[in-house]
Design an enzyme around this catalytic site. Structure first.
Site, PDB file in Angstrom:
ATOM      1  N   CYS A 116     -14.641  -9.751   0.430  1.00 32.95           N
ATOM      2  CA  CYS A 116     -13.430 -10.487   0.480  1.00 32.95           C
ATOM      3  C   CYS A 116     -13.557 -12.118   1.590  1.00 32.95           C
ATOM      4  O   CYS A 116     -13.436 -12.817   1.350  1.00 32.95           O
ATOM      5  CB  CYS A 116     -12.072 -10.173   1.481  1.00 32.95           C
ATOM      6  SG  CYS A 116     -10.915  -9.212   0.816  1.00 32.95           S
ATOM      7  N   HIS A 256      -8.130 -16.131   5.354  1.00 32.51           N
ATOM      8  CA  HIS A 256      -9.043 -15.367   4.181  1.00 32.51           C
ATOM      9  C   HIS A 256      -6.828 -14.323   4.299  1.00 32.51           C
ATOM     10  O   HIS A 256      -7.329 -13.528   4.934  1.00 32.51           O
ATOM     11  CB  HIS A 256      -9.304 -15.188   4.282  1.00 32.51           C
ATOM     12  CG  HIS A 256      -9.140 -13.061   3.231  1.00 32.51           C
ATOM     13  ND1 HIS A 256      -9.365 -12.994   2.245  1.00 32.51           N
ATOM     14  CD2 HIS A 256      -9.383 -12.089   2.940  1.00 32.51           C
ATOM     15  CE1 HIS A 256      -9.749 -11.948   1.253  1.00 32.51           C
ATOM     16  NE2 HIS A 256      -9.627 -11.468   2.845  1.00 32.51           N
ATOM     17  N   ASN A 287      -3.402 -10.264  -1.728  1.00 32.34           N
ATOM     18  CA  ASN A 287      -5.077 -10.292  -0.952  1.00 32.34           C
ATOM     19  C   ASN A 287      -5.733 -10.868  -2.696  1.00 32.34           C
ATOM     20  O   ASN A 287      -5.397  -9.518  -3.454  1.00 32.34           O
ATOM     21  CB  ASN A 287      -5.056  -9.794  -0.582  1.00 32.34           C
ATOM     22  CG  ASN A 287      -6.987  -9.642   0.090  1.00 32.34           C
ATOM     23  OD1 ASN A 287      -7.421 -10.714  -1.122  1.00 32.34           O
ATOM     24  ND2 ASN A 287      -7.415  -8.403   0.530  1.00 32.34           N
TER      25      ASN A 287
HETATM   26  C1  COA Z   1      -2.341  -1.156   5.231  1.00 31.47           C
HETATM   27  C2  COA Z   1      -1.666  -1.856   6.173  1.00 31.47           C
HETATM   28  C3  COA Z   1      -0.531  -3.438   5.746  1.00 31.47           C
HETATM   29  C4  COA Z   1      -1.395  -0.473   6.781  1.00 31.47           C
HETATM   30  O1  COA Z   1       0.151  -0.893   7.992  1.00 31.47           O
HETATM   31  P1  COA Z   1      -0.157   0.266   9.557  1.00 31.47           P
HETATM   32  O2  COA Z   1       1.303  -0.403   9.995  1.00 31.47           O
HETATM   33  O3  COA Z   1      -1.451   0.207   9.665  1.00 31.47           O
HETATM   34  O4  COA Z   1       0.357   1.271   9.003  1.00 31.47           O
HETATM   35  P2  COA Z   1      -0.310   2.896   8.902  1.00 31.47           P
HETATM   36  O5  COA Z   1      -1.254   2.911   7.583  1.00 31.47           O
HETATM   37  O6  COA Z   1      -0.698   2.777   9.818  1.00 31.47           O
HETATM   38  O7  COA Z   1       0.740   3.369   8.513  1.00 31.47           O
HETATM   39  C5  COA Z   1       2.332   3.563   8.945  1.00 31.47           C
HETATM   40  C6  COA Z   1       3.120   4.827   8.727  1.00 31.47           C
HETATM   41  O8  COA Z   1       3.301   3.572   6.783  1.00 31.47           O
HETATM   42  C7  COA Z   1       3.035   4.813   5.525  1.00 31.47           C
HETATM   43  N1  COA Z   1       2.616   4.015   4.967  1.00 31.47           N
HETATM   44  C8  COA Z   1       1.450   3.099   4.241  1.00 31.47           C
HETATM   45  N2  COA Z   1       1.436   2.798   2.838  1.00 31.47           N
HETATM   46  C9  COA Z   1       2.807   2.316   2.822  1.00 31.47           C
HETATM   47  C10 COA Z   1       3.303   1.475   2.155  1.00 31.47           C
HETATM   48  N3  COA Z   1       2.289   0.934   1.276  1.00 31.47           N
HETATM   49  N4  COA Z   1       4.715   2.110   2.092  1.00 31.47           N
HETATM   50  C11 COA Z   1       4.971   2.918   3.080  1.00 31.47           C
HETATM   51  N5  COA Z   1       5.333   3.319   3.970  1.00 31.47           N
HETATM   52  C12 COA Z   1       2.959   3.200   4.393  1.00 31.47           C
HETATM   53  C13 COA Z   1       1.596   5.591   6.287  1.00 31.47           C
HETATM   54  O9  COA Z   1       1.783   7.115   5.421  1.00 31.47           O
HETATM   55  C14 COA Z   1       1.868   5.497   7.789  1.00 31.47           C
HETATM   56  O10 COA Z   1       2.321   6.767   7.872  1.00 31.47           O
HETATM   57  P3  COA Z   1       3.011   7.747   8.776  1.00 31.47           P
HETATM   58  O11 COA Z   1       2.839   7.533  10.298  1.00 31.47           O
HETATM   59  O12 COA Z   1       3.916   8.766   8.405  1.00 31.47           O
HETATM   60  O13 COA Z   1       1.821   7.883   9.014  1.00 31.47           O
HETATM   61  C15 COA Z   1      -2.753  -2.159   7.694  1.00 31.47           C
HETATM   62  O14 COA Z   1      -3.385  -1.259   8.177  1.00 31.47           O
HETATM   63  C16 COA Z   1      -3.380  -3.301   6.867  1.00 31.47           C
HETATM   64  O15 COA Z   1      -3.366  -4.443   6.101  1.00 31.47           O
HETATM   65  N6  COA Z   1      -5.276  -3.071   7.142  1.00 31.47           N
HETATM   66  C17 COA Z   1      -6.188  -4.374   6.665  1.00 31.47           C
HETATM   67  C18 COA Z   1      -5.804  -3.802   4.959  1.00 31.47           C
HETATM   68  C19 COA Z   1      -6.926  -5.293   4.795  1.00 31.47           C
HETATM   69  O16 COA Z   1      -6.657  -6.258   4.942  1.00 31.47           O
HETATM   70  N7  COA Z   1      -7.929  -5.263   4.070  1.00 31.47           N
HETATM   71  C20 COA Z   1      -8.452  -6.049   2.913  1.00 31.47           C
HETATM   72  C21 COA Z   1      -9.501  -6.511   4.238  1.00 31.47           C
HETATM   73  S1  COA Z   1      -9.937  -7.608   3.501  1.00 31.47           S
END
Ligand code: COA
Length: 332
Positions: A116, A256, A287
């Site tokens: 990214c 970004h 993204n």
């Molecule tokens: C992916 C992201 C949105 C997840 O958000 P989060 O607040 O960290 O959520 P978590 O991973 O802690 O998951 C929380 C819960 O939601 C659930 N969950 C994950 N994806 C889900 C979705 N699409 N819809 C609903 N629930 C979801 C998980 O399974 C978890 O459930 P659990 O607590 O029962 O295990 C976040 O971590 C993120 O944006 N990370 C960076 C990713 C990124 O930017 N990547 C590219 C970098 S350039």
């Protein structure tokens, strides 16, 4: 003679027509609009549906948009850098194909891959070529067909990414406008947390790797989120401190578009209390990896004034991250 700086003198963009909304994703995986919106800020993304089109198609369309807007003769382009994490083919640069297709017959070209951060790093590379005095027109294209490497049964990744392309032209400037400073970093720890496991030299593709879905992006979202928040914010604050920029001096933050919460945290650390300075389009495109920065430039181009101070910031797989301070060079 005054010092040559590298200024952005034109921008172009392209997104495919098909809109993948949160509501459609609700029918594909166990998720919902409210979860996606509050966790990421994303409402919809664009997807390149045509099976016979790769990332080059997005880049070519973006470059053609720039060429038409600027009235540029593509034969004058000296160099083309194609920033992408999803090249058309593993070998045979997407850049070379793109340059030929747009008529940049006098250019040399290559691909640049830093996940990214590809576009930010490509801007840095382009700036060095311009500052050398040897090259007068360097086109940086950033495009990704993320839908080609996303598993649409994995709710942790399929809600985040979209397809798109953008392009910017760099030219020499003698008024001191353009790229002023940059702060670029990497940390190899990142490959444990965000990667495609198979398809490279470490694990070439086999029937088994395909069956295991190892040719798709996998990420530990929570860990990536933590690194992204602290590193993108640190880099943005650092570039302000190094250039004695206060929050009042910064006209625009072009960050970004990975997650609205990451962008908000960066803006907070920069003390950018005026939200209108923090440019966003993540709700419309998700993204798009190498395309997020040029898509923002294209969407907000009309607001920029000559001399405006812009801070660019990125974070991506690898890990790769950084910031750049640019003085805008034209009024549209
Ligand atoms: C992916 C992201 C949105 C997840 O958000 P989060 O607040 O960290 O959520 P978590 O991973 O802690 O998951 C929380 C819960 O939601 C659930 N969950 C994950 N994806 C889900 C979705 N699409 N819809 C609903 N629930 C979801 C998980 O399974 C978890 O459930 P659990 O607590 O029962 O295990 C976040 O971590 C993120 O944006 N990370 C960076 C990713 C990124 O930017 N990547 C590219 C970098 S350039």
């Amino acid at each position: 003679m005054s010092k040559i700086t590298a200024a952005i003198t034109a921008v172009g963009a392209y997104v495919p027509d098909y809109v993948l909304t949160n509501q459609i994703l609700e029918t594909m995986v166990d998720t919902n609009d409210e979860w996606i919106t509050t966790r990421t800020g994303i409402k919809e993304r664009r997807i390149l549906k045509d099976k016979d089109k790769g990332t080059s198609y997005l880049g070519i369309k973006a470059a053609e948009d720039l060429i038409a807007k600027k009235g540029l003769d593509p034969k004058e382009i000296d160099m083309l850098i194609f920033a992408t994490a999803t090249p058309d083919l593993p070998v045979a640069a997407t850049a070379a194909y793109t340059a030929s297709k747009i008529g940049a017959v006098n250019a040399f070209s290559y691909d640049l891959q830093a996940a990214c951060s590809s576009f930010l790093y490509a801007m840095s590379t382009a700036a060095r070529y311009i500052e050398s005095g040897r090259y007068k027109k360097v086109l940086v294209v950033g495009a990704d067909k993320m839908s080609s490497i996303i598993d649409y049964t994995d709710r942790a990744t399929c809600i985040i990414f979209g397809d798109g392309g953008g392009a910017v032209l760099f030219e020499p400037n003698e008024e001191g406008l353009g790229v002023q400073d940059e702060y670029l970093r990497t940390d190899g720890i990142g490959r444990d947390f965000l990667r495609i496991e198979a398809g490279g030299s470490l694990l070439p593709p086999t029937e088994e790797t395909v069956a295991n879905r190892q040719h798709f992006v996998h990420q530990d979202g929570k860990t990536v989120f933590k690194y992204a928040v602290s590193n993108m914010a640190d880099a943005s604050v650092k570039i302000m401190e190094r250039n004695n920029l206060t929050n009042e001096d910064v006209n625009w933050l072009i960050a970004h578009q990975a997650n609205k919460r990451i962008i908000d945290a960066t803006a907070k650390r920069m003390n950018l209390t005026d939200e209108s300075k923090v440019l966003m389009n993540i709700h419309r495109y998700g993204n798009t990896t190498s395309a997020t920065l040029p898509l923002l430039l294209s969407d907000y181009e009309k607001k920029f004034k000559k001399g405006d101070n812009i801070v660019f910031a990125s974070f991506g797989g690898g890990f790769t991250w950084g910031s750049m301070y640019v003085k805008w060079a034209y009024n549209s």
